[in-house]
Scaffold this motif. Sequence first.
Motif, PDB file in Angstrom:
ATOM      1  N   TRP A 179      37.835  54.216  34.020  1.00 51.87           N
ATOM      2  CA  TRP A 179      37.009  54.343  35.228  1.00 51.87           C
ATOM      3  C   TRP A 179      36.409  53.011  35.677  1.00 51.87           C
ATOM      4  N   VAL A 180      36.673  51.927  34.948  1.00 50.81           N
ATOM      5  CA  VAL A 180      36.288  50.614  35.454  1.00 50.81           C
ATOM      6  C   VAL A 180      37.097  50.280  36.711  1.00 50.81           C
ATOM      7  N   ALA A 181      38.252  50.953  36.878  1.00 51.25           N
ATOM      8  CA  ALA A 181      39.118  50.681  38.031  1.00 51.25           C
ATOM      9  C   ALA A 181      39.243  51.885  38.955  1.00 51.25           C
ATOM     10  N   ARG A 182      38.316  52.867  38.844  1.00 47.15           N
ATOM     11  CA  ARG A 182      38.388  54.002  39.766  1.00 47.15           C
ATOM     12  C   ARG A 182      38.235  53.482  41.188  1.00 47.15           C
ATOM     13  N   ASP A 186      46.621  52.541  38.957  1.00 50.25           N
ATOM     14  CA  ASP A 186      47.216  52.138  37.690  1.00 50.25           C
ATOM     15  C   ASP A 186      46.619  50.811  37.241  1.00 50.25           C
ATOM     16  N   GLU A 187      47.275  50.136  36.302  1.00 52.07           N
ATOM     17  CA  GLU A 187      46.724  48.918  35.713  1.00 52.07           C
ATOM     18  C   GLU A 187      46.638  47.756  36.696  1.00 52.07           C
ATOM     19  N   THR A 188      47.360  47.828  37.817  1.00 53.57           N
ATOM     20  CA  THR A 188      47.351  46.734  38.792  1.00 53.57           C
ATOM     21  C   THR A 188      46.227  46.864  39.813  1.00 53.57           C
ATOM     22  N   ALA A 189      45.505  47.975  39.805  1.00 56.28           N
ATOM     23  CA  ALA A 189      44.474  48.221  40.818  1.00 56.28           C
ATOM     24  C   ALA A 189      43.266  47.305  40.621  1.00 56.28           C
ATOM     25  N   ASP A 190      42.592  47.003  41.719  1.00 57.12           N
ATOM     26  CA  ASP A 190      41.340  46.253  41.643  1.00 57.12           C
ATOM     27  C   ASP A 190      40.297  47.070  40.893  1.00 57.12           C
ATOM     28  N   ARG A 191      39.453  46.388  40.143  1.00 58.70           N
ATOM     29  CA  ARG A 191      38.378  47.068  39.422  1.00 58.70           C
ATOM     30  C   ARG A 191      37.154  47.223  40.315  1.00 58.70           C
ATOM     31  N   HIS A 192      36.378  48.250  40.009  1.00 58.97           N
ATOM     32  CA  HIS A 192      35.126  48.499  40.719  1.00 58.97           C
ATOM     33  C   HIS A 192      34.060  48.915  39.704  1.00 58.97           C
ATOM     34  N   PRO A 193      33.633  47.974  38.869  1.00 63.05           N
ATOM     35  CA  PRO A 193      32.690  48.333  37.802  1.00 63.05           C
ATOM     36  C   PRO A 193      31.336  48.769  38.336  1.00 63.05           C
ATOM     37  N   ASP A 194      30.708  49.691  37.593  1.00 61.34           N
ATOM     38  CA  ASP A 194      29.354  50.138  37.910  1.00 61.34           C
ATOM     39  C   ASP A 194      28.443  49.800  36.738  1.00 61.34           C
TER      40      ASP A 194
END
Length: 336
Positions: free
Chosen positions: A119-122, A130-138
């Motif tokens: 969920w760091v990359a949700r 997948d693993e190539t997606a940008d991350r959106h950390p909270d």
Amino acid sequence: MKVFITGATGVLGRRLVDRLTDRDHEVVGLVRDEAGKRIVGRRGGTARRGDVLDPETLERAIDDDVEVAVHAATAIPDSTKPSDEEWARNDRVRFEGARNLLDATPDGLRQVLFPSVVWVARQPDGSRFDETADRHPDRATRSAADVEDFLQERAAGDGFDATVLRCGFFYAPDARDTRAWGERLLDGDLPVVGGGLLGRQDAELSFVHADDAAAAFVAAIETEAGGTYHVVDDEPVTGAAFFETFADLLEAPEPGRIPAWLARFFVGKVNSEGFTSPMPTTNEKAKRELGWEPEYPTYRDGLEQVVETWRADGTLAELRDESTAETTTSLRGEAA
């Protein structure tokens, strides 16, 4: 290979010691007390006392011939509504612990593995990723993202493989949260948290049985893999379906619902958003490159194993007895 594990007594760490020693690897597990020493010893590992936040103890605990390090230590809050101080403690264990671990490891280290979270990359729009997606950390995942970046930076300079296995929500018979969920379902006190005004909007989530997560780590070690992998089961599922299935297997009352905006008052923003922000992802890369296959490919398979284990070892009877006792106490109080 010789493997050093922080967090060796946790739900993932215990399984890593078991599986790696069963496959003839030499395992050293970092522990903080005598109880931890016994846990690691019973599983065939060698226990060393220390703390990831105390660099001197790490230097004493790590041998010069360690080839692989797994930083599985966390301090994830277990309170109902965690404070920022509790999350900050987890941040320190994750990030400072990773830095202290690498500072203490010898030259010649071949691989460092870190259990991050998917969920760091949700994605903000709730789409599949997948693993190539940008991350959106909270707030809860910021330190996981920091450790991912830190390992990549150190790997480039130190020459080891940085292996990040982002896992879905853990569940297992001996997992703290799973037992709490089961207990609250039997009590009729675990509502499904949903989005929208009335809590009717369900988010797709990614889970993984802790046994399968451990198997993925062993596969990554033995294939000497580097890079990032998503370790989840084959089928994303809504929180509603997961807990309704769990309740059915436990023969517990069907869970009710509560909207996320209301749940925040009881469990905080981080916990309420955890089950209402979609995180559907895929394990295709892990299967393809690690040769890994989950033993429990869906949440239904895994939950059946949880309940069967509880039934066999007496946990289910214990939880039911506790639930009955609490109900009886409550009714007596109301009668009084």
